[in-house]
Design a protein around this motif. Structure first.
Motif, PDB file in Angstrom:
ATOM      1  N   SER A 135     -11.699 -45.694  54.363  1.00 37.81           N
ATOM      2  CA  SER A 135     -12.389 -45.038  53.249  1.00 37.81           C
ATOM      3  C   SER A 135     -11.440 -44.115  52.487  1.00 37.81           C
ATOM      4  O   SER A 135     -11.492 -44.032  51.258  1.00 37.81           O
ATOM      5  CB  SER A 135     -13.577 -44.229  53.773  1.00 37.81           C
ATOM      6  N   GLN A 136     -10.568 -43.421  53.206  1.00 37.16           N
ATOM      7  CA  GLN A 136      -9.618 -42.526  52.543  1.00 37.16           C
ATOM      8  C   GLN A 136      -8.653 -43.315  51.667  1.00 37.16           C
ATOM      9  O   GLN A 136      -8.372 -42.933  50.519  1.00 37.16           O
ATOM     10  CB  GLN A 136      -8.845 -41.711  53.581  1.00 37.16           C
ATOM     11  N   PHE A 137      -8.129 -44.400  52.187  1.00 36.53           N
ATOM     12  CA  PHE A 137      -7.219 -45.238  51.410  1.00 36.53           C
ATOM     13  C   PHE A 137      -7.908 -45.776  50.169  1.00 36.53           C
ATOM     14  O   PHE A 137      -7.344 -45.761  49.070  1.00 36.53           O
ATOM     15  CB  PHE A 137      -6.701 -46.393  52.266  1.00 36.53           C
ATOM     16  N   ALA A 138      -9.126 -46.273  50.350  1.00 27.43           N
ATOM     17  CA  ALA A 138      -9.841 -46.868  49.220  1.00 27.43           C
ATOM     18  C   ALA A 138     -10.145 -45.824  48.156  1.00 27.43           C
ATOM     19  O   ALA A 138      -9.940 -46.067  46.957  1.00 27.43           O
ATOM     20  CB  ALA A 138     -11.135 -47.521  49.708  1.00 27.43           C
ATOM     21  N   ALA A 139     -10.635 -44.660  48.573  1.00 24.72           N
ATOM     22  CA  ALA A 139     -11.008 -43.622  47.612  1.00 24.72           C
ATOM     23  C   ALA A 139      -9.791 -43.116  46.842  1.00 24.72           C
ATOM     24  O   ALA A 139      -9.820 -43.007  45.603  1.00 24.72           O
ATOM     25  CB  ALA A 139     -11.700 -42.468  48.334  1.00 24.72           C
ATOM     26  N   VAL A 140      -8.710 -42.820  47.549  1.00 25.09           N
ATOM     27  CA  VAL A 140      -7.504 -42.334  46.883  1.00 25.09           C
ATOM     28  C   VAL A 140      -6.891 -43.423  46.010  1.00 25.09           C
ATOM     29  O   VAL A 140      -6.390 -43.152  44.916  1.00 25.09           O
ATOM     30  CB  VAL A 140      -6.487 -41.822  47.922  1.00 25.09           C
ATOM     31  N   SER A 173      -5.470 -45.058  40.600  1.00 24.66           N
ATOM     32  CA  SER A 173      -5.397 -46.136  39.616  1.00 24.66           C
ATOM     33  C   SER A 173      -6.195 -45.826  38.360  1.00 24.66           C
ATOM     34  O   SER A 173      -6.304 -46.661  37.467  1.00 24.66           O
ATOM     35  CB  SER A 173      -5.893 -47.443  40.234  1.00 24.66           C
ATOM     36  N   GLY A 174      -6.765 -44.621  38.298  1.00 24.84           N
ATOM     37  CA  GLY A 174      -7.463 -44.209  37.093  1.00 24.84           C
ATOM     38  C   GLY A 174      -8.974 -44.251  37.196  1.00 24.84           C
ATOM     39  O   GLY A 174      -9.668 -43.983  36.214  1.00 24.84           O
ATOM     40  N   GLY A 175      -9.509 -44.574  38.363  1.00 20.37           N
ATOM     41  CA  GLY A 175     -10.955 -44.646  38.528  1.00 20.37           C
ATOM     42  C   GLY A 175     -11.593 -43.274  38.647  1.00 20.37           C
ATOM     43  O   GLY A 175     -10.912 -42.268  38.864  1.00 20.37           O
ATOM     44  N   GLY A 176     -12.902 -43.239  38.528  1.00 19.04           N
ATOM     45  CA  GLY A 176     -13.635 -41.982  38.593  1.00 19.04           C
ATOM     46  C   GLY A 176     -13.951 -41.568  40.016  1.00 19.04           C
ATOM     47  O   GLY A 176     -13.891 -42.378  40.954  1.00 19.04           O
ATOM     48  N   ALA A 177     -14.296 -40.296  40.180  1.00 21.39           N
ATOM     49  CA  ALA A 177     -14.606 -39.764  41.503  1.00 21.39           C
ATOM     50  C   ALA A 177     -15.854 -40.420  42.095  1.00 21.39           C
ATOM     51  O   ALA A 177     -15.932 -40.669  43.302  1.00 21.39           O
ATOM     52  CB  ALA A 177     -14.803 -38.250  41.411  1.00 21.39           C
ATOM     53  N   LEU A 178     -16.844 -40.728  41.228  1.00 20.82           N
ATOM     54  CA  LEU A 178     -18.073 -41.343  41.722  1.00 20.82           C
ATOM     55  C   LEU A 178     -17.796 -42.708  42.339  1.00 20.82           C
ATOM     56  O   LEU A 178     -18.297 -43.034  43.425  1.00 20.82           O
ATOM     57  CB  LEU A 178     -19.082 -41.472  40.589  1.00 20.82           C
ATOM     58  N   ALA A 179     -16.988 -43.522  41.654  1.00 23.15           N
ATOM     59  CA  ALA A 179     -16.648 -44.843  42.185  1.00 23.15           C
ATOM     60  C   ALA A 179     -15.898 -44.714  43.503  1.00 23.15           C
ATOM     61  O   ALA A 179     -16.114 -45.497  44.437  1.00 23.15           O
ATOM     62  CB  ALA A 179     -15.802 -45.611  41.172  1.00 23.15           C
ATOM     63  N   THR A 188     -11.739 -57.167  36.810  1.00 20.31           N
ATOM     64  CA  THR A 188     -10.688 -56.143  36.685  1.00 20.31           C
ATOM     65  C   THR A 188     -10.193 -55.929  35.254  1.00 20.31           C
ATOM     66  O   THR A 188     -10.036 -54.769  34.833  1.00 20.31           O
ATOM     67  CB  THR A 188      -9.504 -56.491  37.610  1.00 20.31           C
ATOM     68  N   PRO A 189      -9.951 -56.973  34.463  1.00 20.29           N
ATOM     69  CA  PRO A 189      -9.433 -56.715  33.110  1.00 20.29           C
ATOM     70  C   PRO A 189     -10.449 -56.094  32.150  1.00 20.29           C
ATOM     71  O   PRO A 189     -10.067 -55.615  31.082  1.00 20.29           O
ATOM     72  CB  PRO A 189      -9.037 -58.120  32.621  1.00 20.29           C
ATOM     73  N   PHE A 190     -11.727 -56.070  32.534  1.00 18.97           N
ATOM     74  CA  PHE A 190     -12.764 -55.695  31.572  1.00 18.97           C
ATOM     75  C   PHE A 190     -13.497 -54.396  31.897  1.00 18.97           C
ATOM     76  O   PHE A 190     -14.214 -53.877  31.043  1.00 18.97           O
ATOM     77  CB  PHE A 190     -13.806 -56.828  31.465  1.00 18.97           C
ATOM     78  N   VAL A 191     -13.365 -53.875  33.117  1.00 13.90           N
ATOM     79  CA  VAL A 191     -14.108 -52.675  33.501  1.00 13.90           C
ATOM     80  C   VAL A 191     -13.141 -51.612  33.990  1.00 13.90           C
ATOM     81  O   VAL A 191     -11.996 -51.910  34.361  1.00 13.90           O
ATOM     82  CB  VAL A 191     -15.151 -52.994  34.605  1.00 13.90           C
ATOM     83  N   PRO A 192     -13.563 -50.335  33.993  1.00  7.32           N
ATOM     84  CA  PRO A 192     -12.687 -49.255  34.463  1.00  7.32           C
ATOM     85  C   PRO A 192     -12.306 -49.426  35.926  1.00  7.32           C
ATOM     86  O   PRO A 192     -13.008 -50.090  36.701  1.00  7.32           O
ATOM     87  CB  PRO A 192     -13.545 -48.000  34.260  1.00  7.32           C
ATOM     88  N   ALA A 193     -11.180 -48.831  36.302  1.00  4.52           N
ATOM     89  CA  ALA A 193     -10.702 -48.897  37.688  1.00  4.52           C
ATOM     90  C   ALA A 193     -11.757 -48.329  38.629  1.00  4.52           C
ATOM     91  O   ALA A 193     -12.407 -47.331  38.350  1.00  4.52           O
ATOM     92  CB  ALA A 193      -9.404 -48.116  37.830  1.00  4.52           C
ATOM     93  N   GLY A 194     -11.932 -48.977  39.758  1.00  8.49           N
ATOM     94  CA  GLY A 194     -12.922 -48.553  40.744  1.00  8.49           C
ATOM     95  C   GLY A 194     -14.197 -49.369  40.702  1.00  8.49           C
ATOM     96  O   GLY A 194     -14.794 -49.634  41.747  1.00  8.49           O
TER      97      GLY A 194
END
Length: 249
Positions: free
Chosen positions: A56-61, A66-72, A199-205
């Motif tokens: 979970s730590q690896f995935a969240a960080v 990569s530019g994703g939001g905290a919620l994701a 991946t090419p169409f939505v925000p990171a995460g």
């Protein structure tokens, strides 16, 4: 603690030590990548103490870097940690005593501590294996993350050392044992295809969360067939007295 150590066999203690060594390397990679990626040192350290779940730590960080939001990032971590819920039921007998001790024990719940606990033949050894493995991993993981985070501030470019491969390697290691089941494999491959396509169409995460759509294609587990009169109900439920080799081939 000494009494717990004396309860376990040397072979079990040796295996726990080897797992701790492997986790120390992964923890140091996590700390180094997090800090070199731009996160403050306290972030990976706090996550290791409060979350204490490598995948979970690896995935969240990874999502945040990569530019994703905290919620994701939080939702992804919760999805990965959902597997620990049934684990908790299987080792609940090892946690007794006052509330504070049970809460501490719950924080030590990991894949490794559960695995070593389930290998023990009696309640006394189960309890010892859970606490020894859990406490050792907690101390080693947090210490290695701190060391890695301090080193990450000095190294700068961790990609040059190949540490960037730690994120996918850890997640792949978590997934591989489950892919032997056909339904799980179908869900995983479908989810991966959805994530790659999005991946090419939505925000990171978000691709990681959209991969949950693969669960729709897993199908339902086959219902056991009713036992025939005079037959072996186990053999009938398993589809007949075929051997495992025959079933695989």
């Amino acid at each position: 603690m000494r009494s717990l150590l004396r309860t376990l066999e040397r072979a079990t203690l040796r295996d726990i030590a080897l797992v701790c060594l492997a986790d120390a390397l992964v923890g140091a990679s996590f700390g180094a990548i997090s800090v070199s990626g731009g996160l403050p040192l306290w972030v990976p350290v706090a996550m290791s103490v409060l979350v204490f779940a490598g995948g979970s730590q690896f995935a969240a960080v990874g999502i945040v870097l990569s530019g994703g939001g905290a919620l994701a990032a939080v939702v992804t971590g919760l999805v990965l940690n959902a597997r620990l819920l049934p684990f908790g039921f299987t080792v609940a007998d090892t946690l007794d005593g006052p509330v504070w001790r049970r809460l501490l024990g719950a924080q030590l719940l990991t894949d490794e501590s559960v695995a070593f606990t389930l290998l023990q033949p009696d309640p006394r050894r189960r309890r010892a294996a859970y606490w020894v493995c859990g406490l050792a991993l907690f101390l080693i993981w947090n210490a290695s993350v701190l060391v890695g985070a301090l080193a990450g501030g000095l190294i700068g470019d961790t990609d040059a050392l190949g540490l960037d491969a730690a994120f996918p390697a850890v997640l792949l290691a978590l997934v591989l044992p489950s892919l032997t089941d056909r339904r799980t494999r179908t869900a995983a491959l479908t989810g991966a295809a959805v994530a790659v396509a999005a991946t090419p169409f939505v925000p990171a995460g978000l691709p990681v969360l959209l991969a949950l759509a693969g669960l729709l294609f897993a199908g339902r587990p086959p219902a056991p067939a009713p036992a025939a009169s005079g037959g072996d109900p186990v053999a009938v439920a398993e589809g007949g007295p075929r051997s495992l080799a025959e079933e695989v081939h």
